[in-house]
Scaffold this motif. Structure first.
Motif, PDB file in Angstrom:
ATOM      1  N   ILE A 192      31.967   0.160 166.788  1.00 11.44           N
ATOM      2  CA  ILE A 192      31.617   1.333 165.992  1.00 11.44           C
ATOM      3  C   ILE A 192      32.024   2.628 166.711  1.00 11.44           C
ATOM      4  O   ILE A 192      32.303   3.643 166.056  1.00 11.44           O
ATOM      5  CB  ILE A 192      30.118   1.345 165.627  1.00 11.44           C
ATOM      6  N   SER A 193      32.107   2.596 168.037  1.00 12.60           N
ATOM      7  CA  SER A 193      32.601   3.765 168.768  1.00 12.60           C
ATOM      8  C   SER A 193      34.061   4.029 168.418  1.00 12.60           C
ATOM      9  O   SER A 193      34.484   5.193 168.279  1.00 12.60           O
ATOM     10  CB  SER A 193      32.455   3.552 170.280  1.00 12.60           C
ATOM     11  N   LEU A 194      34.847   2.961 168.261  1.00  7.85           N
ATOM     12  CA  LEU A 194      36.231   3.123 167.828  1.00  7.85           C
ATOM     13  C   LEU A 194      36.287   3.710 166.421  1.00  7.85           C
ATOM     14  O   LEU A 194      37.120   4.582 166.134  1.00  7.85           O
ATOM     15  CB  LEU A 194      36.965   1.784 167.875  1.00  7.85           C
ATOM     16  N   CYS A 195      35.387   3.256 165.550  1.00  4.81           N
ATOM     17  CA  CYS A 195      35.317   3.811 164.188  1.00  4.81           C
ATOM     18  C   CYS A 195      35.095   5.319 164.235  1.00  4.81           C
ATOM     19  O   CYS A 195      35.749   6.084 163.509  1.00  4.81           O
ATOM     20  CB  CYS A 195      34.184   3.148 163.401  1.00  4.81           C
ATOM     21  N   ILE A 196      34.181   5.751 165.083  1.00  2.00           N
ATOM     22  CA  ILE A 196      33.862   7.181 165.184  1.00  2.00           C
ATOM     23  C   ILE A 196      35.064   7.962 165.727  1.00  2.00           C
ATOM     24  O   ILE A 196      35.394   9.043 165.224  1.00  2.00           O
ATOM     25  CB  ILE A 196      32.626   7.394 166.070  1.00  2.00           C
ATOM     26  N   THR A 197      35.721   7.407 166.731  1.00  2.00           N
ATOM     27  CA  THR A 197      36.897   8.079 167.302  1.00  2.00           C
ATOM     28  C   THR A 197      37.967   8.292 166.243  1.00  2.00           C
ATOM     29  O   THR A 197      38.534   9.388 166.110  1.00  2.00           O
ATOM     30  CB  THR A 197      37.466   7.246 168.464  1.00  2.00           C
TER      31      THR A 197
END
Length: 285
Positions: free
Chosen positions: A132-137
């Motif tokens: 989900i951190s990749l999604c936010i990035t």
């Protein structure tokens, strides 16, 4: 007594999220300012809440739920819900529309609804946070020409991880029986057609099997006959409308496909143990 809406409110993503995806990290403070979240409503998108710390309290289709740290709550667009209380919480939130979901994942989400909260072991939690951190990035990189397909793919990775982990915890991987496959197909069909079709033979026809065999499969897997599930699905929708809208019982019966209003009233009483009006009055704010 508070005035009820004419129907169940349906919230959409705001215009700034017109691509059908919203993802970010939030805290208790965000929810204290979101008064609309405290009133019962539906969304026209799927919600995933990955909580890192604190505790959150929700009501989903008349069921009180608590979400603690290292857990994910999934809410399907069909489900009426409200956020009751969020205490010292820190969490990620992903909202995604049907159009952006992988078709296979969308089918599986329909199958597991209503879903309980998913508790994540430490190693699995780290993987979900990375996803989900990749999604936010990617969500924040507005100038990337491939932003939307990359964002969509990364969000689907998170959703795929959720579905995979959820089904693994729900039942060990040991293969699916024919009875389970048919029961799953029946439930998906029921959710789409419960207003139009009320007889077990209707669903047997959709699945190209006999009503007797459909009933055998469903009873074997769930312990209840097909007619029970049809009635439960109809009455759940009736409860939603009685509680969250101002429609009369007769209007609700008509909306749910019952021309015979007295029959609908008797069915509601039979399934719930009380009349529709008693249910409404008992559950009024």
């Amino acid at each position: 007594m508070s005035k009820k809406a004419s129907t169940i409110p349906v919230q959409s993503l705001t215009k700034e999220f017109d691509e059908g995806i919203a993802v970010g990290r939030m805290s208790s403070g965000n929810f204290r300012s979101a008064d609309e979240a405290r009133h019962s409503h539906r969304h026209d998108f799927h919600i995933f809440i990955l909580q890192l710390k604190g505790s959150s309290f929700y009501e989903v289709d008349f069921e009180k739920r608590q979400l603690n740290r290292s857990a994910i709550l999934y809410i399907h667009p069909n489900q009426v819900h409200r956020f009751d209380n969020v205490k010292n919480a820190d969490f990620y939130l992903l909202a995604i529309s049907n159009d952006n979901l992988n078709a296979a994942y969308l089918k599986l989400l329909d199958e597991i609804t209503p879903a309980r909260s998913l508790v994540l072991p430490g190693a699995e939690l780290a993987v979900f946070i990375q996803a989900i951190s990749l999604c936010i990035t990617l969500f924040e990189r507005k100038d990337n020409k491939l932003r939307l397909p990359l964002l969509r793919d990364s969000c689907n990775t998170f959703v795929g991880l959720f579905v995979s982990q959820y089904t693994r915890q729900l039942k060990p991987a040991e293969g699916t029986s024919r009875f389970e496959e048919i029961t799953r197909a029946f439930k998906l069909s029921l959710d789409k057609h419960f207003i139009q079709y009320k007889r077990p033979s209707d669903y047997a026809g959709i699945l190209n099997i006999s009503a007797a065999y459909l009933n055998e499969c469903v009873r074997n897997v769930t312990g209840f006959p097909v007619s029970y599930h049809i009635q439960q699905r109809v009455i759940m929708e009736a409860k939603r409308l009685l509680y969250h809208s101002g429609k009369s019982v007769k209007e609700i019966a008509d909306e749910l496909g019952y021309d015979d209003y007295p029959y609908f009233s008797r069915l509601f009483t039979k399934v719930t143990g009380m009349t529709a009006l008693t249910f409404r009055n008992k559950n009024r704010d």
